[in-house]
Structure formats: C-alpha cells, structure tokens
Scaffold this active site. Structure first.
Site, PDB file in Angstrom:
ATOM      1  N   LYS A   3       5.012 -10.292  -4.168  1.00 19.55           N
ATOM      2  CA  LYS A   3       4.347  -9.148  -3.213  1.00 19.55           C
ATOM      3  C   LYS A   3       2.854  -8.564  -3.812  1.00 19.55           C
ATOM      4  CE  LYS A   3       3.648  -5.514  -0.173  1.00 19.55           C
ATOM      5  NZ  LYS A   3       4.229  -4.729   0.716  1.00 19.55           N
TER       6      LYS A   3
ATOM      7  N   GLY B 205       2.564   3.814   4.867  1.00 15.26           N
ATOM      8  CA  GLY B 205       2.739   4.942   5.903  1.00 15.26           C
ATOM      9  C   GLY B 205       2.033   6.228   6.361  1.00 15.26           C
TER      10      GLY B 205
ATOM     11  N   GLY C 245       1.098   0.357   7.719  1.00 15.40           N
ATOM     12  CA  GLY C 245      -0.150   0.986   8.873  1.00 15.40           C
ATOM     13  C   GLY C 245       0.850   0.746  10.449  1.00 15.40           C
TER      14      GLY C 245
ATOM     15  N   ASN D 215       7.928  -0.778   6.610  1.00 13.62           N
ATOM     16  CA  ASN D 215       8.948   0.395   5.901  1.00 13.62           C
ATOM     17  C   ASN D 215       9.356   1.600   6.310  1.00 13.62           C
ATOM     18  OD1 ASN D 215       9.399   0.345   2.365  1.00 13.62           O
ATOM     19  ND2 ASN D 215      10.606   1.610   3.499  1.00 13.62           N
ATOM     20  N   THR D 216       8.402   2.162   6.330  1.00 18.84           N
ATOM     21  CA  THR D 216       8.168   3.531   6.737  1.00 18.84           C
ATOM     22  C   THR D 216       8.550   3.417   8.043  1.00 18.84           C
ATOM     23  OG1 THR D 216       6.675   4.241   5.222  1.00 18.84           O
ATOM     24  CG2 THR D 216       6.620   5.915   6.654  1.00 18.84           C
TER      25      THR D 216
END
Length: 255
Positions: A94, A155, A183, A204-205
């Site tokens: 990535k 994030g 996002g 992720n976040t």
C-alpha cells in the site's frame, strides 16, 4: 473481488494501528471477517520487540498488505517498500507518499513516480490517492491495477466529502478495483461508499477508536455487505415530487 492475481471474499480491509491491546485487535479482525489487514513497517523495532505483533498477525491467517505510512518522499517510500517485501515476503504494497503533514493528503506527483519505480521492480501497488481522475489515469499508466481514493483525510471520520467525485471515478474506471481508503467514521459511511459502486473499503481509526472495536468491526462488515447488495440491486433514482405507492385507480369516489 479480484485484486491483482488474488480472489478476495471480503470487501472490508482493516488497519491494525491504535488498538488498545493485542487481544482487542484480534477480536476486531475476527469480527470484521476481513481477509486483508494493513500493517505499517514502523511497528517493527530494531530491538526485535515487534516479533510478538507479527506472530499474532500470522496466527490470524490473513493476507498482509504492508504500507509505507509516514513516508514523505519517493526515496522513503521506495526504500520502505523494499524492506516490507523482504520482511513479509509479499509483492503487495500500500503506497503512501504524504504531501501535507496536517491533512495527510497524498503528494500525487511523488506517488505516481514511486508507483512507476515499484511496479517496474515487480511490486503490486495499492496507491493511496485522491479522487482526481487524471491522477488515477497516471497511476494506471504507471502499472497500478488498483486505485485507493480517499473519502476524507486520514483519521478524520468525516465520511465521504466528495461523493460526486467518487461516483465519477467509478464511471471513468469501470473495470478497475476502487477501494475507498481513509475518512470512514460510521457504518453508514461505508454503506454509502459501496452504494456508489466502490469495490471495497479500507478503514482503521473508526474501529480502533470505537468504544467497542469488535462490535464496530462487525457493524462495518454488515454495512459493506448491505451497501454492495444495494448497488447491485440497481436502486431507484431520487425524484423531485412524491409518487403514490398505492394506485389511485379504483378508489371510491365519495363526492
């Protein structure tokens, strides 16, 4: 979904940073059903203390997508990618080349250059990019077979700031896998991305920082399935005026 030469069952890709504990991370990954997890090379330390983390990920039997998180130049990104290939024994990378330290917006000029260098060296590149169609074309010309446009800054949890641009990307690149990366804050954001025709979502976040990461991971997985099925069902277009769902023909005339 086919990414390069690999068939993937799950359309949710999950990051592995910021979780409160290894146990919580493991539970979240399992609840998500994700087959692909992203890992930053920076989780490995020079004293070898990251060995337990790698062992944990291997036990999950997921495909590893290493990333070049935190890299700001072509040289940094290319060097990090080579280190990741040696460590994880994978051609996947990535590719992140950050151009703005506050917004974490990609440096698209450096991104295209780094993508070209890496694909020529045999890497299968997953570029974190903007929703700009011209940049997408340059990345495909550089050898990428997947595009990962952002939904909003990393994030931020803002959701999809420019859905029309993502919709345009889908129309312009009908045969290219498009994965919204960054996002996503809520399951409804993930559903919206899939309803636009995106092939997958990477987040992720939103999971790691949730009060219950495992429950949020499961919710995201359900949201992505719902959004994909809604897209494939060819939903109705919005209308300016109301249209009665019950036929008026045959109603009693009481005048």
């Amino acid at each position: 979904m086919r990414l390069y030469d690999t068939d993937i069952r799950s359309r949710l890709l999950l990051g592995t940073a910021q979780y409160p504990s290894p146990a919580v991370l493991t539970d979240a990954i399992r609840q998500s059903g994700s087959q692909i997890i992203t890992v930053s090379l920076r989780r490995e330390t020079t004293d070898g203390s990251g060995a337990g983390f790698w062992s944990q990920l291997r036990d999950l039997d997921c495909l590893i997508l290493p990333n070049t998180a935190g890299c700001h130049t072509v040289k940094e990104a290319v060097t990090t990618a080579h280190m990741a290939r040696d460590l994880f024994d994978t051609r996947w990378i990535k590719l992140e080349v950050i151009g703005h330290s506050d917004l974490l917006q990609p440096d698209v000029f450096a991104l295209v250059e780094a993508a070209r260098i890496l694909t020529e060296d045999g890497f299968q590149v997953f570029p974190y990019t903007t929703d700009d169609i011209v940049v997408g074309e340059r990345l495909l010309q550089a050898g990428c077979e997947v595009l990962m446009p952002w939904g909003a800054p990393i994030g931020s949890g803002q959701g999809l700031r420019t859905p029309d641009a993502l919709r345009a990307m889908r129309a312009h690149f009908p045969d290219t896998p498009l994965i919204v990366d960054a996002g996503i804050g809520r399951p409804s954001d993930a559903t919206k991305a899939m309803e636009l025709g995106m092939d997958a979502v990477l987040l992720n976040t939103a999971v790691a920082k949730a009060g219950d990461p495992a429950k949020m991971a499961h919710a995201m997985a359900l949201a992505i399935v719902a959004g994909r099925q809604g897209y494939e069902a060819d939903p109705m277009d919005p209308r300016d005026l109301a249209v009665p769902s019950t036929p008026v023909l045959g109603l009693a005339d009481l005048n």
